[in-house]
Motif scaffolding. Structure first.
Motif, mmCIF file in Angstrom:
data_model
loop_
_atom_site.group_PDB
_atom_site.id
_atom_site.type_symbol
_atom_site.label_atom_id
_atom_site.label_comp_id
_atom_site.label_asym_id
_atom_site.label_seq_id
_atom_site.Cartn_x
_atom_site.Cartn_y
_atom_site.Cartn_z
ATOM 1 N N VAL A 29 1.009 -5.074 11.227
ATOM 2 C CA VAL A 29 1.484 -4.064 10.268
ATOM 3 C C VAL A 29 0.663 -2.786 10.424
ATOM 4 O O VAL A 29 1.210 -1.675 10.504
ATOM 5 C CB VAL A 29 1.423 -4.600 8.812
ATOM 6 N N GLN A 30 -0.649 -2.933 10.498
ATOM 7 C CA GLN A 30 -1.501 -1.739 10.646
ATOM 8 C C GLN A 30 -1.198 -0.998 11.947
ATOM 9 O O GLN A 30 -1.105 0.226 11.975
ATOM 10 C CB GLN A 30 -2.976 -2.148 10.637
ATOM 11 N N MET A 31 -1.016 -1.774 13.013
ATOM 12 C CA MET A 31 -0.816 -1.177 14.339
ATOM 13 C C MET A 31 0.529 -0.456 14.454
ATOM 14 O O MET A 31 0.635 0.569 15.121
ATOM 15 C CB MET A 31 -0.856 -2.314 15.359
ATOM 16 N N LYS A 32 1.559 -0.990 13.777
ATOM 17 C CA LYS A 32 2.915 -0.440 13.946
ATOM 18 C C LYS A 32 3.327 0.543 12.846
ATOM 19 O O LYS A 32 4.394 1.161 12.946
ATOM 20 C CB LYS A 32 3.955 -1.576 14.007
ATOM 21 N N THR A 33 2.514 0.654 11.798
ATOM 22 C CA THR A 33 2.926 1.475 10.650
ATOM 23 C C THR A 33 3.438 2.860 11.049
ATOM 24 O O THR A 33 4.503 3.291 10.608
ATOM 25 C CB THR A 33 1.771 1.601 9.639
ATOM 26 N N GLU A 34 2.684 3.544 11.888
ATOM 27 C CA GLU A 34 3.078 4.917 12.245
ATOM 28 C C GLU A 34 4.363 4.959 13.061
ATOM 29 O O GLU A 34 5.011 6.000 13.159
ATOM 30 C CB GLU A 34 1.959 5.604 13.037
ATOM 31 N N LYS A 35 4.724 3.825 13.647
ATOM 32 C CA LYS A 35 5.891 3.792 14.545
ATOM 33 C C LYS A 35 7.182 3.401 13.838
ATOM 34 O O LYS A 35 8.248 3.504 14.423
ATOM 35 C CB LYS A 35 5.634 2.809 15.693
ATOM 36 N N VAL A 36 7.090 2.865 12.608
ATOM 37 C CA VAL A 36 8.303 2.352 11.958
ATOM 38 C C VAL A 36 8.654 3.138 10.702
ATOM 39 O O VAL A 36 7.800 3.774 10.081
ATOM 40 C CB VAL A 36 8.186 0.839 11.604
ATOM 41 N N ASP A 37 9.958 3.042 10.342
ATOM 42 C CA ASP A 37 10.444 3.664 9.105
ATOM 43 C C ASP A 37 10.497 2.655 7.971
ATOM 44 O O ASP A 37 10.563 3.034 6.795
ATOM 45 C CB ASP A 37 11.846 4.236 9.338
ATOM 46 N N GLY A 38 10.529 1.375 8.319
ATOM 47 C CA GLY A 38 10.596 0.343 7.288
ATOM 48 C C GLY A 38 10.395 -1.026 7.916
ATOM 49 O O GLY A 38 10.327 -1.160 9.142
ATOM 50 N N TRP A 39 10.311 -2.017 7.036
ATOM 51 C CA TRP A 39 10.039 -3.388 7.484
ATOM 52 C C TRP A 39 11.093 -4.353 6.941
ATOM 53 O O TRP A 39 11.537 -4.204 5.798
ATOM 54 C CB TRP A 39 8.696 -3.887 6.944
ATOM 55 N N LEU A 40 11.421 -5.340 7.786
ATOM 56 C CA LEU A 40 12.195 -6.499 7.326
ATOM 57 C C LEU A 40 11.220 -7.665 7.401
ATOM 58 O O LEU A 40 10.686 -7.953 8.481
ATOM 59 C CB LEU A 40 13.393 -6.715 8.260
ATOM 60 N N VAL A 41 10.963 -8.311 6.262
ATOM 61 C CA VAL A 41 9.831 -9.239 6.182
ATOM 62 C C VAL A 41 10.257 -10.630 5.726
ATOM 63 O O VAL A 41 10.796 -10.783 4.627
ATOM 64 C CB VAL A 41 8.772 -8.701 5.178
ATOM 65 N N ASN A 42 10.031 -11.626 6.574
ATOM 66 C CA ASN A 42 10.006 -13.007 6.106
ATOM 67 C C ASN A 42 8.590 -13.517 6.342
ATOM 68 O O ASN A 42 8.248 -13.951 7.439
ATOM 69 C CB ASN A 42 11.020 -13.896 6.827
ATOM 70 N N ALA A 43 7.790 -13.427 5.295
ATOM 71 C CA ALA A 43 6.377 -13.813 5.431
ATOM 72 C C ALA A 43 6.207 -15.329 5.337
ATOM 73 O O ALA A 43 5.071 -15.819 5.404
ATOM 74 C CB ALA A 43 5.544 -13.106 4.375
ATOM 75 N N ALA A 44 7.316 -16.070 5.157
ATOM 76 C CA ALA A 44 7.280 -17.536 5.083
ATOM 77 C C ALA A 44 6.251 -17.976 4.035
ATOM 78 O O ALA A 44 6.199 -17.395 2.948
ATOM 79 C CB ALA A 44 7.050 -18.122 6.472
ATOM 80 N N ALA A 45 5.407 -18.940 4.365
ATOM 81 C CA ALA A 45 4.471 -19.460 3.345
ATOM 82 C C ALA A 45 3.515 -18.386 2.834
ATOM 83 O O ALA A 45 3.064 -18.454 1.677
ATOM 84 C CB ALA A 45 3.689 -20.637 3.917
ATOM 85 N N PHE A 46 3.216 -17.373 3.658
ATOM 86 C CA PHE A 46 2.301 -16.314 3.204
ATOM 87 C C PHE A 46 2.912 -15.473 2.076
ATOM 88 O O PHE A 46 2.189 -14.758 1.379
ATOM 89 C CB PHE A 46 1.872 -15.414 4.366
ATOM 90 N N THR A 47 4.238 -15.555 1.927
ATOM 91 C CA THR A 47 4.899 -14.897 0.787
ATOM 92 C C THR A 47 4.219 -15.289 -0.525
ATOM 93 O O THR A 47 4.061 -14.477 -1.432
ATOM 94 C CB THR A 47 6.365 -15.390 0.674
#
Ligand code: DQA
Length: 148
Positions: free
Chosen positions: A60-78
Motif C-alpha cells: 500500500v505504501q509503495m503503490k499509493t502514489e501510483k493509484v487512484d483507489g483500492w479494491l480490498v479483500n483483506a481476508a482475515a486481516f479485515t
C-alpha cells in the motif's frame, strides 16, 4: 485511472478453499474477470496478494502514489489489522471493501471489520462477483469524484 487490488491471507488458495463460502474461481480467474471489466471501464489494475500483514502494508505504501483507489479483500486481516487500516487511511485514496462470502451470516468474529468505516462501501456474499461489483462501484465513485 489506476486501481490497486489487494488480497489478504489464504486467498491464494481460492478454487480449493471452502467452495461453499468462497466459490470455485481461483484468484487468477478473479484477476482475469477484473482485467476484462477493467478494459471495458478503461482502468489499469495492479494486483497483489500476500499472506503477510507487513507485505500488504508495504505494498500500500509503495503503490499509493501510483493509484487512484483500492479494491480490498483483506481476508482475515479485515477483522484484526490496525496496521492495514492505518496504511489505507494514510494512503488517502478511496477504497471499496469486498468479501466473497457473506461475513454477516458467519461466525460473530467476522461481523467486525476494522476497514469498513473508512471504505466508500462494502460488498459481501456474491463470491467472485463481489469483486466485479466492487470494481464497478469504485470506478463510478472515482468518476463522480474526479477533479479533472
Ligand atoms: C473473506 C472473509 C474473511 O472473514 C475470511 O477470513 C477470508 C475471506 C471473504 O472474502 O469472504 O479469508 O474476506
Amino acid at each position: 485511472m489506476r486501481i490497486g487490488v489487494l488480497n489478504g491471507p489464504n486467498l491464494n488458495l481460492l478454487g480449493q478453499r471452502q467452495p461453499v463460502h468462497y466459490g470455485t474461481d481461483t484468484l487468477a480467474d478473479i484477476e482475469d474477470l477484473l482485467t476484462e471489466k477493467g478494459d471495458v471501464r478503461d482502468l489499469e489494475l495492479l494486483f497483489f496478494q500476500s499472506n503477510d500483514e507487513g507485505e500488504l502494508v508495504d505494498w500500500v505504501q509503495m503503490k499509493t502514489e501510483k493509484v487512484d483507489g483500492w479494491l480490498v479483500n483483506a481476508a482475515a486481516f479485515t477483522h484484526t489489522s490496525v496496521a492495514l487500516r492505518d496504511a489505507l487511511a494514510a494512503s488517502d485514496r478511496p477504497f471499496v471493501e469486498v468479501h466473497l462470502s457473506n461475513v454477516y451470516a458467519r461466525e460473530p468474529f467476522r461481523h467486525n471489520s476494522l476497514l469498513s468505516d473508512l471504505a466508500v462501501g462494502v460488498i459481501a456474499g456474491f463470491k467472485s462477483s463481489s469483486y466485479l461489483f466492487g470494481l464497478e462501484a469504485l470506478a463510478d465513485y472515482l468518476e463522480e469524484n474526479s477533479t479533472e
